[in-house]
Write a protein that holds these residues in place. Structure first.
Motif, PDB file in Angstrom:
ATOM      1  N   ARG A   1       0.831  -1.213   0.000  1.00 26.10           N
ATOM      2  CA  ARG A   1       0.000   0.000   0.000  1.00 26.10           C
ATOM      3  C   ARG A   1       0.860   1.256   0.000  1.00 26.10           C
ATOM      4  N   LYS A   2       1.985   1.206   0.701  1.00 24.97           N
ATOM      5  CA  LYS A   2       2.884   2.365   0.726  1.00 24.97           C
ATOM      6  C   LYS A   2       3.450   2.619  -0.672  1.00 24.97           C
ATOM      7  N   HIS A   3       3.855   1.553  -1.364  1.00 22.50           N
ATOM      8  CA  HIS A   3       4.483   1.714  -2.669  1.00 22.50           C
ATOM      9  C   HIS A   3       3.496   2.042  -3.775  1.00 22.50           C
ATOM     10  N   ASP A   4       2.262   1.539  -3.679  1.00 22.70           N
ATOM     11  CA  ASP A   4       1.308   1.880  -4.735  1.00 22.70           C
ATOM     12  C   ASP A   4       0.572   3.187  -4.455  1.00 22.70           C
ATOM     13  N   GLY A   5       0.814   3.787  -3.280  1.00 21.52           N
ATOM     14  CA  GLY A   5       0.239   5.089  -2.968  1.00 21.52           C
ATOM     15  C   GLY A   5      -1.116   5.042  -2.306  1.00 21.52           C
ATOM     16  N   SER A   6      -1.679   3.860  -2.090  1.00 20.93           N
ATOM     17  CA  SER A   6      -2.995   3.787  -1.455  1.00 20.93           C
ATOM     18  C   SER A   6      -2.922   4.054   0.048  1.00 20.93           C
ATOM     19  N   TYR A   7      -1.719   4.017   0.625  1.00 22.31           N
ATOM     20  CA  TYR A   7      -1.518   4.403   2.023  1.00 22.31           C
ATOM     21  C   TYR A   7      -0.604   5.618   2.011  1.00 22.31           C
ATOM     22  N   PRO A   8      -1.188   6.812   2.150  1.00 17.42           N
ATOM     23  CA  PRO A   8      -0.373   8.026   2.024  1.00 17.42           C
ATOM     24  C   PRO A   8       0.522   8.264   3.231  1.00 17.42           C
TER      25      PRO A   8
ATOM     26  N   VAL B   1       3.195  11.231   4.326  1.00 18.43           N
ATOM     27  CA  VAL B   1       3.673  12.553   3.961  1.00 18.43           C
ATOM     28  C   VAL B   1       5.188  12.539   3.819  1.00 18.43           C
ATOM     29  N   GLY B   2       5.658  13.044   2.680  1.00 21.83           N
ATOM     30  CA  GLY B   2       7.080  13.124   2.423  1.00 21.83           C
ATOM     31  C   GLY B   2       7.656  11.866   1.802  1.00 21.83           C
ATOM     32  N   VAL B   3       6.907  10.775   1.846  1.00 22.63           N
ATOM     33  CA  VAL B   3       7.381   9.526   1.245  1.00 22.63           C
ATOM     34  C   VAL B   3       6.679   9.298  -0.091  1.00 22.63           C
ATOM     35  N   ASN B   4       5.342   9.290  -0.054  1.00 16.41           N
ATOM     36  CA  ASN B   4       4.618   9.106  -1.308  1.00 16.41           C
ATOM     37  C   ASN B   4       3.562  10.190  -1.552  1.00 16.41           C
ATOM     38  N   THR B   5       3.469  11.162  -0.658  1.00 12.42           N
ATOM     39  CA  THR B   5       2.587  12.318  -0.871  1.00 12.42           C
ATOM     40  C   THR B   5       3.282  13.578  -0.365  1.00 12.42           C
ATOM     41  N   PHE B   6       2.891  14.717  -0.888  1.00 13.09           N
ATOM     42  CA  PHE B   6       3.441  16.024  -0.509  1.00 13.09           C
ATOM     43  C   PHE B   6       4.968  16.019  -0.542  1.00 13.09           C
ATOM     44  N   ARG B   7       5.525  15.431  -1.573  1.00 17.53           N
ATOM     45  CA  ARG B   7       6.978  15.421  -1.727  1.00 17.53           C
ATOM     46  C   ARG B   7       7.450  16.756  -2.284  1.00 17.53           C
ATOM     47  N   ASN B   8       8.675  17.097  -1.997  1.00 17.79           N
ATOM     48  CA  ASN B   8       9.273  18.324  -2.490  1.00 17.79           C
ATOM     49  C   ASN B   8       9.414  18.220  -4.007  1.00 17.79           C
ATOM     50  N   PRO B   9       8.749  19.092  -4.768  1.00 19.94           N
ATOM     51  CA  PRO B   9       8.818  18.977  -6.225  1.00 19.94           C
ATOM     52  C   PRO B   9      10.214  19.284  -6.772  1.00 19.94           C
ATOM     53  N   HIS B  10      11.017  19.986  -5.987  1.00 15.73           N
ATOM     54  CA  HIS B  10      12.363  20.335  -6.440  1.00 15.73           C
ATOM     55  C   HIS B  10      13.425  19.425  -5.826  1.00 15.73           C
ATOM     56  N   GLY B  11      12.994  18.460  -5.035  1.00 15.85           N
ATOM     57  CA  GLY B  11      13.929  17.545  -4.390  1.00 15.85           C
ATOM     58  C   GLY B  11      14.397  16.460  -5.338  1.00 15.85           C
ATOM     59  N   GLU B  12      15.310  15.634  -4.845  1.00 17.00           N
ATOM     60  CA  GLU B  12      15.827  14.541  -5.651  1.00 17.00           C
ATOM     61  C   GLU B  12      14.767  13.453  -5.805  1.00 17.00           C
ATOM     62  N   ALA B  13      14.729  12.871  -6.972  1.00 18.28           N
ATOM     63  CA  ALA B  13      13.808  11.766  -7.204  1.00 18.28           C
ATOM     64  C   ALA B  13      14.347  10.521  -6.506  1.00 18.28           C
ATOM     65  N   ALA B  14      13.433   9.690  -6.064  1.00 25.82           N
ATOM     66  CA  ALA B  14      13.844   8.429  -5.426  1.00 25.82           C
ATOM     67  C   ALA B  14      14.514   7.541  -6.460  1.00 25.82           C
ATOM     68  N   PRO B  15      15.623   6.922  -6.122  1.00 26.43           N
ATOM     69  CA  PRO B  15      16.300   6.061  -7.104  1.00 26.43           C
ATOM     70  C   PRO B  15      15.409   4.882  -7.493  1.00 26.43           C
ATOM     71  N   GLN B  16      15.319   4.626  -8.775  1.00 27.23           N
ATOM     72  CA  GLN B  16      14.478   3.534  -9.264  1.00 27.23           C
ATOM     73  C   GLN B  16      15.154   2.185  -9.078  1.00 27.23           C
ATOM     74  N   LYS B  17      16.482   2.167  -9.176  1.00 24.61           N
ATOM     75  CA  LYS B  17      17.209   0.923  -9.016  1.00 24.61           C
ATOM     76  C   LYS B  17      18.402   1.192  -8.101  1.00 24.61           C
ATOM     77  N   LEU B  18      18.488   0.418  -7.041  1.00 23.97           N
ATOM     78  CA  LEU B  18      19.606   0.557  -6.131  1.00 23.97           C
ATOM     79  C   LEU B  18      20.711  -0.403  -6.546  1.00 23.97           C
ATOM     80  N   GLU B  19      21.912   0.120  -6.616  1.00 21.36           N
ATOM     81  CA  GLU B  19      23.040  -0.714  -6.992  1.00 21.36           C
ATOM     82  C   GLU B  19      23.743  -1.181  -5.732  1.00 21.36           C
ATOM     83  N   LEU B  20      23.897  -2.476  -5.601  1.00 22.24           N
ATOM     84  CA  LEU B  20      24.588  -3.029  -4.447  1.00 22.24           C
ATOM     85  C   LEU B  20      26.089  -2.876  -4.621  1.00 22.24           C
ATOM     86  N   ILE B  21      26.743  -2.542  -3.538  1.00 19.20           N
ATOM     87  CA  ILE B  21      28.186  -2.408  -3.573  1.00 19.20           C
ATOM     88  C   ILE B  21      28.783  -3.708  -3.061  1.00 19.20           C
ATOM     89  N   ARG B  22      29.587  -4.325  -3.851  1.00 21.54           N
ATOM     90  CA  ARG B  22      30.220  -5.593  -3.494  1.00 21.54           C
ATOM     91  C   ARG B  22      31.669  -5.337  -3.103  1.00 21.54           C
TER      92      ARG B  22
END
Length: 175
Positions: free
Chosen positions: A73-80, A82-103
């Motif tokens: 629910r958090k990831h699909d937005g049905s559970y709002p 604030v600051g995570v999936n709603t009312f985000r800073n429009p000028h802030g950094e976008a959440a990374p779509q793919k996290l790269e693991l450091i080996r």
């Protein structure tokens, strides 16, 4: 203005005229919580009480199920949130779509293993007695944390873990 939007979105009581004076909303929320708690108590009782429910893994299953539902629910937005999936800073950094693991590099792995062997060699005569002391603390139901704090000075994490597995067994998730 933004604070009022956040309060209304998260709390929802902004939709009620006067939520703090014995209103229907507060009574309804209280009744819903009481009903949910009673329903959970009945589910546990039907499984033979707390111990019976633990033996069947009921509580763990419920926690896992609720956690999974919350994350979906958090990831699909049905559970709002604030600051995570709603009312985000429009000028802030976008959440990374793919996290790269450091080996670790091969050199880092070898260096760590070398330090581990040196640590074990340095404490070779101290660690067996300390591990036995740790096992006995677990068996006698003593303060294991106090013994662990001493054990980490002469034992590696692997040695400590193995000693605890010998005494208490290893957790296996039941699916």
């Amino acid at each position: 203005m933004a604070i009022q939007m956040i309060i209304n979105k998260e709390w929802g009581l902004g939709k009620n005229e006067n939520p703090n004076q014995g209103s229907f909303a507060i009574e309804e929320l209280t009744d819903l919580v009481e009903e949910a708690v009673l329903k959970e108590f009945e589910a546990i009782s039907s499984r033979g009480g707390v111990l019976g429910a633990m033996e069947t893994g009921y509580q763990r299953g419920q926690i896992q199920e609720q956690s999974l539902t919350y994350e979906h629910r958090k990831h699909d937005g049905s559970y709002p949130i604030v600051g995570v999936n709603t009312f985000r800073n429009p000028h802030g950094e976008a959440a990374p779509q793919k996290l790269e693991l450091i080996r670790s590099t091969e050199e880092e792995k070898k260096s760590q293993l070398k330090r581990l062997r040196e640590f074990q060699r340095k404490h070779a005569k101290d660690f067996p007695a300390m591990l036995e002391r740790l096992r006995q603390a677990v068996i006698r139901d003593e303060n294991v944390f106090a013994v662990l704090m001493e054990a980490v000075r002469v034992c590696s994490l692997g040695q400590i873990t193995h000693a605890l597995f010998e005494v208490g067994g290893q957790y296996r998730r039941s699916m």
